[in-house]
Design a protein around this motif. Sequence first.
Motif, mmCIF file in Angstrom:
data_model
loop_
_atom_site.group_PDB
_atom_site.id
_atom_site.type_symbol
_atom_site.label_atom_id
_atom_site.label_comp_id
_atom_site.label_asym_id
_atom_site.label_seq_id
_atom_site.Cartn_x
_atom_site.Cartn_y
_atom_site.Cartn_z
ATOM 1 N N ALA A 162 1.804 20.285 -1.756
ATOM 2 C CA ALA A 162 1.104 20.235 -0.470
ATOM 3 C C ALA A 162 -0.190 19.430 -0.583
ATOM 4 O O ALA A 162 -0.486 18.577 0.263
ATOM 5 C CB ALA A 162 0.811 21.652 0.022
ATOM 6 N N PHE A 163 -0.959 19.690 -1.630
ATOM 7 C CA PHE A 163 -2.232 18.976 -1.814
ATOM 8 C C PHE A 163 -1.992 17.510 -2.196
ATOM 9 O O PHE A 163 -2.743 16.628 -1.771
ATOM 10 C CB PHE A 163 -3.081 19.679 -2.875
ATOM 11 N N ALA A 164 -0.954 17.249 -2.975
ATOM 12 C CA ALA A 164 -0.649 15.867 -3.338
ATOM 13 C C ALA A 164 -0.305 15.053 -2.097
ATOM 14 O O ALA A 164 -0.789 13.923 -1.914
ATOM 15 C CB ALA A 164 0.510 15.838 -4.337
ATOM 16 N N MET A 165 0.546 15.601 -1.230
ATOM 17 C CA MET A 165 0.914 14.887 0.000
ATOM 18 C C MET A 165 -0.287 14.720 0.918
ATOM 19 O O MET A 165 -0.457 13.675 1.556
ATOM 20 C CB MET A 165 2.034 15.633 0.723
ATOM 21 N N VAL A 195 0.842 -1.206 0.000
ATOM 22 C CA VAL A 195 0.000 0.000 0.000
ATOM 23 C C VAL A 195 0.875 1.253 0.000
ATOM 24 O O VAL A 195 0.594 2.238 -0.693
ATOM 25 C CB VAL A 195 -0.941 -0.005 1.229
ATOM 26 N N GLY A 196 1.969 1.205 0.774
ATOM 27 C CA GLY A 196 2.887 2.341 0.813
ATOM 28 C C GLY A 196 3.511 2.617 -0.541
ATOM 29 O O GLY A 196 3.613 3.772 -0.966
ATOM 30 N N LEU A 197 3.925 1.558 -1.247
ATOM 31 C CA LEU A 197 4.518 1.741 -2.571
ATOM 32 C C LEU A 197 3.503 2.319 -3.556
ATOM 33 O O LEU A 197 3.832 3.187 -4.371
ATOM 34 C CB LEU A 197 5.046 0.405 -3.097
ATOM 35 N N ILE A 198 2.258 1.823 -3.476
ATOM 36 C CA ILE A 198 1.207 2.354 -4.347
ATOM 37 C C ILE A 198 0.972 3.832 -4.047
ATOM 38 O O ILE A 198 0.818 4.662 -4.955
ATOM 39 C CB ILE A 198 -0.094 1.549 -4.179
ATOM 40 N N GLY A 199 0.962 4.157 -2.758
ATOM 41 C CA GLY A 199 0.757 5.549 -2.354
ATOM 42 C C GLY A 199 1.859 6.458 -2.873
ATOM 43 O O GLY A 199 1.584 7.554 -3.394
ATOM 44 N N MET A 200 3.115 6.030 -2.753
ATOM 45 C CA MET A 200 4.224 6.849 -3.229
ATOM 46 C C MET A 200 4.180 6.980 -4.754
ATOM 47 O O MET A 200 4.481 8.035 -5.311
ATOM 48 C CB MET A 200 5.555 6.249 -2.787
ATOM 49 N N GLY A 201 3.793 5.879 -5.423
ATOM 50 C CA GLY A 201 3.642 5.965 -6.874
ATOM 51 C C GLY A 201 2.576 6.966 -7.264
ATOM 52 O O GLY A 201 2.763 7.769 -8.194
ATOM 53 N N ALA A 202 1.445 6.920 -6.538
ATOM 54 C CA ALA A 202 0.362 7.868 -6.814
ATOM 55 C C ALA A 202 0.816 9.305 -6.565
ATOM 56 O O ALA A 202 0.441 10.229 -7.304
ATOM 57 C CB ALA A 202 -0.850 7.534 -5.937
ATOM 58 N N LEU A 203 1.640 9.484 -5.546
ATOM 59 C CA LEU A 203 2.149 10.821 -5.232
ATOM 60 C C LEU A 203 2.977 11.381 -6.388
ATOM 61 O O LEU A 203 2.808 12.536 -6.805
ATOM 62 C CB LEU A 203 2.989 10.762 -3.955
ATOM 63 N N PHE A 204 3.871 10.566 -6.924
ATOM 64 C CA PHE A 204 4.700 11.033 -8.038
ATOM 65 C C PHE A 204 3.860 11.277 -9.289
ATOM 66 O O PHE A 204 4.168 12.180 -10.080
ATOM 67 C CB PHE A 204 5.826 10.032 -8.314
ATOM 68 N N LEU A 245 0.743 12.382 -9.261
ATOM 69 C CA LEU A 245 0.096 13.675 -9.017
ATOM 70 C C LEU A 245 1.063 14.830 -9.264
ATOM 71 O O LEU A 245 0.697 15.851 -9.860
ATOM 72 C CB LEU A 245 -0.436 13.734 -7.583
ATOM 73 N N LEU A 246 2.300 14.656 -8.802
ATOM 74 C CA LEU A 246 3.298 15.704 -9.014
ATOM 75 C C LEU A 246 3.602 15.868 -10.501
ATOM 76 O O LEU A 246 3.840 16.989 -10.978
ATOM 77 C CB LEU A 246 4.584 15.381 -8.241
ATOM 78 N N ALA A 247 3.606 14.759 -11.244
ATOM 79 C CA ALA A 247 3.856 14.826 -12.683
ATOM 80 C C ALA A 247 2.760 15.598 -13.396
ATOM 81 O O ALA A 247 3.006 16.240 -14.427
ATOM 82 C CB ALA A 247 3.964 13.414 -13.262
ATOM 83 N N GLY A 254 12.746 21.717 -4.625
ATOM 84 C CA GLY A 254 13.569 21.414 -3.462
ATOM 85 C C GLY A 254 12.798 21.066 -2.211
ATOM 86 O O GLY A 254 13.068 20.050 -1.555
ATOM 87 N N PHE A 255 11.824 21.897 -1.821
ATOM 88 C CA PHE A 255 11.082 21.641 -0.595
ATOM 89 C C PHE A 255 10.254 20.365 -0.701
ATOM 90 O O PHE A 255 10.111 19.615 0.275
ATOM 91 C CB PHE A 255 10.169 22.824 -0.261
ATOM 92 N N ALA A 256 9.716 20.116 -1.893
ATOM 93 C CA ALA A 256 8.961 18.877 -2.102
ATOM 94 C C ALA A 256 9.862 17.674 -1.898
ATOM 95 O O ALA A 256 9.489 16.689 -1.243
ATOM 96 C CB ALA A 256 8.369 18.859 -3.507
ATOM 97 N N MET A 257 11.075 17.761 -2.423
ATOM 98 C CA MET A 257 12.035 16.673 -2.275
ATOM 99 C C MET A 257 12.377 16.450 -0.800
ATOM 100 O O MET A 257 12.495 15.317 -0.335
ATOM 101 C CB MET A 257 13.290 17.014 -3.077
ATOM 102 N N LEU A 258 12.516 17.547 -0.065
ATOM 103 C CA LEU A 258 12.877 17.453 1.351
ATOM 104 C C LEU A 258 11.791 16.739 2.153
ATOM 105 O O LEU A 258 12.077 15.797 2.902
ATOM 106 C CB LEU A 258 13.112 18.860 1.897
ATOM 107 N N VAL A 259 10.548 17.160 1.986
ATOM 108 C CA VAL A 259 9.479 16.584 2.807
ATOM 109 C C VAL A 259 9.131 15.165 2.371
ATOM 110 O O VAL A 259 8.629 14.366 3.175
ATOM 111 C CB VAL A 259 8.214 17.483 2.770
ATOM 112 N N LEU A 260 9.408 14.829 1.108
ATOM 113 C CA LEU A 260 9.109 13.479 0.645
ATOM 114 C C LEU A 260 10.147 12.460 1.116
ATOM 115 O O LEU A 260 9.806 11.311 1.419
ATOM 116 C CB LEU A 260 9.038 13.455 -0.886
ATOM 117 N N THR A 261 11.389 12.868 1.165
ATOM 118 C CA THR A 261 12.468 11.910 1.436
ATOM 119 C C THR A 261 12.916 11.849 2.885
ATOM 120 O O THR A 261 13.421 10.820 3.325
ATOM 121 C CB THR A 261 13.694 12.244 0.570
#
Length: 434
Positions: A25-28, A6-15, A17-19, A339-346
Amino acid sequence: MSSFDVGLIGMGALFVLLAFRIPVAFAMFVVGFLGIWNLHSLNAAMNYLASESFTIASSAELVVVPLFILMGNVATETGMSRRLYDAAYAMIGSIRGGLASATIIGCGGFAALSGSSVASALTMGKVSLGEMERFNYDHRLSTGAVAAGGTLGILIPPSTGFVIYAILTQESIGRLFLAGVLPGLLLLFMFVLTVTVQCWLKPEMGPAGPRTTAGEKARAMVGALPILTVILLTIGGIYTGIFSPTEASAVGAGLIIIIGLVSRKLTLSAFWAAAKSSVVTTATVMFILIGAHMLIPFLALSHIPQEVGAFLEGLNVHSLVILALILACYLVLGCFLEGFAMLVLTMPIFFPVIQQLGFDPIWFGVLVVLTLEMGLISPPVGVNVFIVKSVAQHVPLGTIFRGVIPFWLAMIATLILLVAFPQISLLLPNTMIN
């Protein structure tokens, strides 16, 4: 389906949305909320939404964000930021590449007021690009210097990047600010050295600027003295323990406003413009933090951080190799993510690994923020490159990207130095008066 799946699916969905250019903020927020709902319950997701939003919004530490942003915006609206460039221009503008070096020094000074890379690049671009054009500077050098110099805004304190890192990792904002001082000055020196080397190899890239008299130099330095005093008071106050970071932000913003009023540069319309811009930027940061604090519990429930940590530890290599792999991930992600998106995601994934390896979190924070800077001038995103393009519209985008390559290499060299000599980052925070 396991929680990890589920976590992998969620992270995939996040990327995904970002694409599709959904605001980070809304994607996360969406992924975090739905993920917690799936792995726990709707009540848990609603409770996280209510509690985390209130906790972030009421955090006293985050007062530094609007106040330091206000300080930089007031300095911009009143023209104070130009005085930093004028002082550097007067001192070194008459040497080959001097105007480009003065731009970088001006960016460093403005970074110590605003904490914003985009604001530094935009402000100094408007101030300096026309002057370098007048003296026939090579477009690669002039635009590259502005784009790279602007990145200093996220490393030299006060830095919004350090504030977000501190909130995500529960580290001291004051220690992070101090940790960024010497690396920031080192990077500034490396940028000036890059300009010097380019002009030594190809003198036509940066012709000498106009000579200034001793009197003109003195007047330029006197004009910049109020701004330099504010910078020294805020950073020095944190170092000596006179101010907390929150108090330093209030002192800095107050002094800049007083200077603007006394000099009659701060009109009501200028203050309104500075305040409005500060509110918009602060709201953006707050939304990102709220979204991040919805995503972090979802990642914890999915056990992704633990799985990544176990994988990296299972590689059976030296801890510095793992650190290099993490930093390499940031360099790659910086080509595609803001940059900030990368910080909060990783950070929820990599920070537990850093703790397990025994690395100093303050030192790691400096390394991460420096790699975020590199993303600001890395294609295809390269936010600062596009900011410079908006100012120098007649310069092809490819020329600007070619111009930042030598500065990008200088950042790599600085990153290697900071990894090899952690004391560069840790000297000031380890000697500060508590």
